[in-house]
Design an enzyme around this catalytic site. Structure first.
Site, PDB file in Angstrom:
ATOM      1  N   CYS A 166     -82.883 -32.686  13.954  1.00 23.68           N
ATOM      2  CA  CYS A 166     -82.055 -33.877  13.712  1.00 23.68           C
ATOM      3  C   CYS A 166     -82.935 -34.970  13.103  1.00 23.68           C
ATOM      4  O   CYS A 166     -83.520 -34.769  12.051  1.00 23.68           O
ATOM      5  CB  CYS A 166     -81.400 -34.302  15.020  1.00 23.68           C
ATOM      6  N   ASP A 223     -71.908 -29.203   9.210  1.00 22.83           N
ATOM      7  CA  ASP A 223     -72.509 -30.472   9.641  1.00 22.83           C
ATOM      8  C   ASP A 223     -71.815 -31.588   8.878  1.00 22.83           C
ATOM      9  O   ASP A 223     -72.021 -31.751   7.675  1.00 22.83           O
ATOM     10  CB  ASP A 223     -74.009 -30.446   9.332  1.00 22.83           C
ATOM     11  N   HIS A 255     -73.883 -29.584  13.125  1.00 27.36           N
ATOM     12  CA  HIS A 255     -75.152 -30.254  13.391  1.00 27.36           C
ATOM     13  C   HIS A 255     -75.614 -29.888  14.806  1.00 27.36           C
ATOM     14  O   HIS A 255     -74.813 -29.707  15.711  1.00 27.36           O
ATOM     15  CB  HIS A 255     -74.961 -31.770  13.289  1.00 27.36           C
TER      16      HIS A 255
END
Length: 287
Positions: A166, A223, A255
């Protein structure tokens, strides 16, 4: 449990809390970062040394987590860039997974100066009060310090890799353009575009042509906060400057698909990405 604290200590911080209007937030991140109680993968400490440590930096010490095989080494080093939730159990477990594979893995808590992420769950608050206030120059210096710590405690600085998840994926891109000693980098769903600020002046897209090592990017096709076209554009920019970049997109993954403590976890895609990471590190001289 084998523990490094008796050797290196554990840093306690008086953490500041600051507020400001939020400057940016990846859309779709909230669902992906919802915490759940159970973590799927639990890695024990049999055959490894692992624990919380304090990492000397330019202005004091940062807490972190360090895991390595038992023995003198030297072992290849993997720098693990945390998500936006701090060096919690999932990141620590990831370090232990690396140690089981023969690496010395270190995860510095790079946001510790600004707040205690273990006590924050709201994504907007985390970004506005912590992440957006962390200078990239300090981040790069702290990551250098973490590598130096690992090298002084059984790690081999000549076999250095970096990975991250991330926001840590974004920081992996930046570090791959920062440290010429790196052999390879693996970025998990790291955003490549954003709004530059005075303290975070460049995005991964901006520095893509300056990569110092081969980079593997692992991204989710579903995502909603990261456009695959943007990632491919960053990769193309790197290749135009003779950089080595490979982007793998998992079509049905959201994600955070590697984060096994969240609903976004996708076991098959996470396992495939983990195998690709190991192969990437072997191919380019980290392992």
């Amino acid at each position: 449990m084998n523990d490094l604290r008796e050797v290196s200590g554990l840093t306690n911080y008086k953490l500041a809390r600051r507020g400001m209007m939020m400057t940016g937030l990846m859309s779709g991140l909230t669902l992906a970062t919802t915490r759940v109680e159970a973590q799927v993968i639990h890695t024990d400490t049999t055959g490894i040394d692992a624990g919380e440590v304090k990492i000397p930096t330019a202005d004091g010490e940062l807490p972190g987590y360090f895991a390595k095989p038992q023995g003198a080494g030297p072992f290849p080093i993997v720098l693990v860039n945390e998500e936006i939730f701090g060096v919690h159990d999932y990141i620590k477990d990831t370090c232990r997974r690396f140690a089981k594979l023969g690496y010395a893995a270190i995860a510095p808590e790079v946001y510790a100066r600004l707040g205690d992420l273990s006590k924050m769950t709201d994504v907007g608050q985390i970004f506005s009060q912590i992440v957006s206030k962390a200078p990239d120059a300090t981040l790069m210096s702290d990551l250098d310090a973490a590598v130096k710590y690992a090298a002084a405690h059984g790690g081999d600085p000549n076999r250095l890799g970096v990975t991250g998840f991330c926001r840590g994926g974004r920081n992996t891109w930046l570090y791959a353009a920062h440290n010429p000693a790196l052999k390879a980098a693996v970025a998990w769903y790291g955003p490549v575009v954003g709004t530059p600020t005075a303290i975070q002046p460049k995005t991964p897209m901006d520095i893509a042509g300056e990569l110092k090592c081969p980079l593997l990017g692992l991204y989710g096709g579903k995502d909603t906060g990261i456009k695959v076209d943007d990632v491919q554009a960053a990769a193309a920019k790197a290749r135009a400057s003779d950089g080595i970049v490979e982007i793998v997109v998992y079509p049905d993954a959201p994600h955070g698909f590697h984060a096994d403590y969240r609903p976004s976890y996708r076991a098959e895609d996470a396992a495939d990405g983990w195998k690709r990471l190991q192969a990437w590190f072997r191919k380019y001289g980290v392992a």
